[in-house]
Design a protein around this motif. Structure first.
Motif, PDB file in Angstrom:
ATOM      1  N   VAL A  89       0.861  -1.184   0.000  1.00  0.00           N
ATOM      2  CA  VAL A  89       0.000   0.000   0.000  1.00  0.00           C
ATOM      3  C   VAL A  89       0.898   1.235   0.000  1.00  0.00           C
ATOM      4  O   VAL A  89       1.598   1.500   0.988  1.00  0.00           O
ATOM      5  N   ASP A  90       0.916   1.952  -1.117  1.00  0.00           N
ATOM      6  CA  ASP A  90       1.732   3.164  -1.257  1.00  0.00           C
ATOM      7  C   ASP A  90       3.176   2.914  -0.832  1.00  0.00           C
ATOM      8  O   ASP A  90       3.779   3.702  -0.077  1.00  0.00           O
ATOM      9  N   ALA A 108      -5.620   6.025   0.265  1.00  0.00           N
ATOM     10  CA  ALA A 108      -4.526   5.218  -0.280  1.00  0.00           C
ATOM     11  C   ALA A 108      -4.570   5.291  -1.802  1.00  0.00           C
ATOM     12  O   ALA A 108      -5.646   5.264  -2.410  1.00  0.00           O
ATOM     13  N   THR A 137      -4.053   2.947   7.596  1.00  0.00           N
ATOM     14  CA  THR A 137      -3.981   1.548   7.179  1.00  0.00           C
ATOM     15  C   THR A 137      -3.381   0.734   8.318  1.00  0.00           C
ATOM     16  O   THR A 137      -2.383   1.136   8.926  1.00  0.00           O
TER      17      THR A 137
END
Length: 279
Positions: A89-90, A108, A137
């Motif tokens: 995630v990123d 996100a 997150t």
């Protein structure tokens, strides 16, 4: 307050078995090497999966969301029902074992999925709802969970409840998610049955011994229908629909909800005699 009549209550009671399945059952949810997404207009739910077998699979943005990124206006819950894998995630990597979970908050930009081994791929189950604000997150390892024992062997509803994404653990906008493991010798995933007008719900069934299946009870309590589901299939339960299932053997299922509140105990009981009649 007057409750506006939903015509689907009446229509569902008269649908053919094939029509019923087309409206409420996600048959081919897990597909090797693909991200699969389904949009359900009730609570604007997105139900999907990612089964990476080669390169990492990016979470694409369907045209229907009218967004630049999937999480621009959404939160996302993920539970791994397969082998070891990884979610990025990123740029932040999360190692995901069997039944590990991840909450991805609003905002996100890049989410992707990978498996450690193509022979035993991860099977990521996805559930998403609109989000009004951004929460961080977070990963939830299976070893961190505090399971609750429910039911009894005598009533054939002995099961282990795992609450994964819920307000008691960390804040979310509306997503509530977890999984339940029905114990050997039991078959009911909830008894007595219930509805909850404040939330819609999605069940994803998994963990059957070979050849097992479950009879899922569906529809308004006064007009109950039955749907037979197998490994890896999901069923959409509107707020007016009864929630209950009876397996041919023990099994497990992921449950997830979105809607007006996040109170797991907010249920309206249904007379079990209606379920027994529908069997």
């Amino acid at each position: 307050m007057k409750l506006q009549h939903n015509p689907l209550v009446r229509l569902t009671a008269t649908m053919t078995p094939a029509e019923l399945r087309r409206c409420y059952v996600l048959e081919n949810l897990f597909q090797s090497g693909r991200v699969v997404l389904n949009y359900w207009e009730t609570d604007r739910t997105v139900v999907g999966s990612a089964v990476p077998t080669g390169r990492a699979l990016p979470l694409h943005v369907p045209d229907e969301l009218r967004a630049q990124h999937f999480n621009d206006r959404r939160e996302l819950g993920i539970i791994n029902l397969g082998g070891p894998g990884r979610i990025t995630v990123d740029g932040r990597r999360f190692t995901m074992g069997h039944l590990d979970s991840l909450y991805v908050g609003r905002g996100a930009k890049r989410v992707s999925f990978a498996s450690r081994s193509a022979k035993v791929p991860a099977r990521f189950y996805l559930l998403s709802y609109p989000a009004h604000t951004a929460y961080p997150t977070r990963q939830i390892k299976r070893t961190e969970l505090a399971p609750r024992v429910l039911g009894t062997d005598e009533q054939q509803n002995h099961r282990i409840l795992h609450q994964v994404i819920h307000a008691g653990r960390f804040p979310t906008c509306q997503l509530v998610m977890g999984f339940t493991v029905v114990q050997p010798g039991s078959k009911w995933n909830t008894m007595p049955p219930h509805t909850h007008l404040r939330r819609s719900e999605v069940y994803c069934y998994y963990g059957f011994p070979r050849g097992g299946d479950v009879k899922h009870f569906h529809g308004h309590p006064s007009r109950i229908r039955t749907l037979r589901l197998k490994e890896g299939q999901a069923v959409l339960s509107p707020p007016w629909s009864v929630h209950s299932g009876e397996g041919s053997t023990h099994y497990s299922f992921v449950w997830g909800m979105g809607g007006e509140n996040q109170d797991y105990a907010d249920m309206d009981p249904v007379d079990p005699k209606l379920i027994y009649r529908a069997r």
